[in-house]
Design an enzyme around this catalytic site. Structure first.
Site, short mmCIF file in Angstrom:
data_model
loop_
_atom_site.label_atom_id
_atom_site.label_comp_id
_atom_site.label_asym_id
_atom_site.label_seq_id
_atom_site.Cartn_x
_atom_site.Cartn_y
_atom_site.Cartn_z
CE LYS A 19 -0.84 0.42 4.90
NZ LYS A 19 -0.54 1.83 5.66
NE ARG A 94 -1.79 2.99 12.92
CZ ARG A 94 -1.12 2.19 12.83
NH1 ARG A 94 -1.27 1.84 12.47
NH2 ARG A 94 -0.26 2.70 11.38
NE ARG A 133 8.78 -4.90 3.73
CZ ARG A 133 7.88 -4.54 3.73
NH1 ARG A 133 7.46 -3.32 2.95
NH2 ARG A 133 7.32 -4.04 5.11
NE ARG A 139 12.96 -4.91 8.96
CZ ARG A 139 11.59 -3.93 8.61
NH1 ARG A 139 11.64 -3.22 7.32
NH2 ARG A 139 10.78 -4.00 9.94
NE ARG A 150 6.10 -6.29 12.83
CZ ARG A 150 6.95 -6.37 12.02
NH1 ARG A 150 7.27 -6.31 11.28
NH2 ARG A 150 8.39 -6.23 13.32
#
Length: 202
Positions: A19, A94, A133, A139, A150
């Site tokens: 997004k 949100r 990713r 990471r 999440r």
């Protein structure tokens, strides 16, 4: 870039839905600023305003910025001249409280959101994208379990928001799987079907 008309948009999607990237593309097509929560906080901090000072203090303490302050930062950002002809919001609202804050601010100016773009991506696809990713960016803290958590928070907090916008008839469900260009084309087609034409300069 001068837009043909106003376009006040919100883009919503789970982490890994793309997004952020699509938001910038759509905003460019309409000649409006793409405004993410992170961008707003950074701009507020950089401005040296009282709001920026409050945000800085909270972030440095490792805390989440509360709804009231987040909404105040959004109001400050949307009051700037470049958002006079519209905007694309990413990351706000949100939750239902923030929906109410945004409604109140916009209605006070005689405005309302024109459309809410929902990028629909299967949960497994989101996890695969985020895991890939994380590996590419090194990471190691972004494990599948962390990512799944999440996504669960997104699903819990965002579902009621989308229900509100669906009831208003302004939510557009867009298949978020495919190439960048394919997804952008789907979003533009859906917006144009609602009568939201792109900038003449796009």
């Amino acid at each position: 870039m001068t837009p043909v008309q106003t376009a006040r948009l919100l883009i919503v999607g789970p982490q890994g839905s793309g997004k952020g990237t699509q938001g910038v593309r759509i905003a460019d097509a309409y000649g409006i600023p793409a405004i993410s929560t992170g961008d707003m906080f950074r701009a507020a901090v950089k401005s040296g305003s009282d709001l920026g000072a409050q945000v800085t203090e909270i972030i440095q303490a490792g805390n989440l910025v509360p709804d009231e302050l987040t909404s105040a930062v959004v109001r400050e950002r949307l009051s700037q001249q470049d958002a006079a002809h519209g905007f694309l919001l990413d990351g706000y609202p949100r939750n239902l409280g923030q929906v109410g804050d945004l409604d109140g601010f916009l209605s006070g100016r005689g405005e309302a959101l024109d459309a809410v773009i929902e990028l629909v991506v299967p949960r497994d696809e989101s996890i695969q994208r985020l895991t890939r990713r994380a590996q590419e960016q090194g990471r190691t803290d972004d494990t599948e379990q962390v990512i799944a958590n999440r996504l669960a928070i997104y699903e819990r907090e965002t579902a009621p928001i989308l229900d509100v916008y669906r009831e208003r008839g302004i939510a557009l469900e867009i298949d978020g799987v495919g190439s960048l260009d394919e997804i952008t084309d789907r979003v533009i087609a859906a917006l144009e079907a609602r009568g939201l034409l792109r900038s003449a300069a796009a």
